[in-house]
Design an enzyme around this catalytic site. Structure first.
Site, short mmCIF file in Angstrom:
data_model
loop_
_atom_site.label_atom_id
_atom_site.label_comp_id
_atom_site.label_asym_id
_atom_site.label_seq_id
_atom_site.Cartn_x
_atom_site.Cartn_y
_atom_site.Cartn_z
N TYR A 27 0.84 -1.20 0.00
CA TYR A 27 0.00 0.00 0.00
C TYR A 27 0.88 1.25 0.00
O TYR A 27 0.57 2.23 -0.67
CB TYR A 27 -0.94 0.00 1.21
CG TYR A 27 -1.97 -1.10 1.13
CD1 TYR A 27 -3.09 -0.95 0.33
CD2 TYR A 27 -1.80 -2.28 1.83
CE1 TYR A 27 -4.04 -1.97 0.24
CE2 TYR A 27 -2.74 -3.31 1.74
CZ TYR A 27 -3.85 -3.14 0.94
OH TYR A 27 -4.77 -4.14 0.84
N ASN B 159 -12.54 -0.82 -5.20
CA ASN B 159 -12.41 -1.02 -6.65
C ASN B 159 -13.60 -1.83 -7.17
O ASN B 159 -13.79 -2.97 -6.78
CB ASN B 159 -11.10 -1.76 -6.94
CG ASN B 159 -10.97 -2.18 -8.38
OD1 ASN B 159 -11.60 -1.64 -9.27
ND2 ASN B 159 -10.13 -3.18 -8.61
N CYS C 157 -6.56 -4.98 -8.15
CA CYS C 157 -6.40 -4.63 -6.74
C CYS C 157 -5.86 -5.80 -5.92
O CYS C 157 -5.32 -5.59 -4.83
CB CYS C 157 -7.73 -4.12 -6.17
SG CYS C 157 -9.12 -5.23 -6.41
N HIS C 158 -5.95 -7.02 -6.45
CA HIS C 158 -5.42 -8.18 -5.74
C HIS C 158 -3.89 -8.16 -5.67
O HIS C 158 -3.31 -8.88 -4.86
CB HIS C 158 -5.90 -9.48 -6.41
CG HIS C 158 -5.49 -9.61 -7.85
ND1 HIS C 158 -6.20 -9.02 -8.88
CD2 HIS C 158 -4.44 -10.24 -8.44
CE1 HIS C 158 -5.62 -9.29 -10.02
NE2 HIS C 158 -4.54 -10.02 -9.79
N GLU D 81 -1.00 -15.82 -11.16
CA GLU D 81 -0.14 -14.89 -11.89
C GLU D 81 1.34 -15.19 -11.73
O GLU D 81 2.14 -14.83 -12.58
CB GLU D 81 -0.44 -13.45 -11.47
CG GLU D 81 -1.80 -12.97 -11.96
CD GLU D 81 -2.05 -11.50 -11.71
OE1 GLU D 81 -1.11 -10.78 -11.28
OE2 GLU D 81 -3.18 -11.06 -11.94
#
Length: 168
Positions: A101, A124, A132-133, A159
């Site tokens: 963050y 979001n 946002c993940h 990912e």
């Protein structure tokens, strides 16, 4: 202002995902359980053949199949100016990487706003597509996620090329 909302619900490895279009722009991508998500009554009528929704579903399917790392869709998330800045910056986080963050706050030029960045991140409305993940705690911890921490873990594992199927 709303033109006319349409939605499609697509099965995914992390459960059903609802994609909401308003006119010719995507305004929402919500998981079955989604903290701060829109009320499903606001999704609009079902439109499985809508060209924009077909394109969005195709891109999401490619993402989940490991064949897409970026989305190319017209987006219009609804939020404050600050939220919009945060959401645009989320798209700068490379596929397979994470930022804290604090790093995200630094990236938008508000280095002392990590808490506000976290709140905006949590609001979001276009999950997965606006990633946002990919935001985690400063110490590398998994922090809250509107679709549930288990989905966040799955998306990050997916990912990074790890076996995500075992996580959900």
């Amino acid at each position: 202002m709303s033109k006319h909302r349409f939605t499609v619900v697509e099965p995914t490895p992390i459960g059903p995902v609802s994609v909401v279009a308003d006119g010719d722009e995507i305004v929402g991508v919500y998981m079955e359980v989604h903290k701060h998500g829109a009320d499903p009554s606001e999704y609009g009528e079902r439109a499985d053949e809508d060209p924009l929704l077909v394109q969005a579903v195709r891109q999401l399917s490619e993402y989940f199949a490991g064949r897409r790392t970026e989305f190319d869709l017209p987006l219009r998330p609804q939020g404050t100016d600050f939220q919009q800045r945060v959401w645009r910056a989320l798209c700068d986080i490379p596929f397979g990487q994470t930022w804290s963050y604090g790093e995200l706050a630094q990236h938008i030029g508000s280095p002392t706003a990590s808490r506000a960045v976290g709140l905006a991140n949590g609001r979001n409305p276009i999950s997965i597509v606006i990633p946002c993940h990919r935001v985690i705690g400063a110490n590398g911890s998994m922090t809250g996620y509107g679709g549930g921490i288990e989905r966040k873990r799955w998306l990050l594992a997916h990912e990074s090329g790890r076996d995500a199927q075992a996580l959900f």
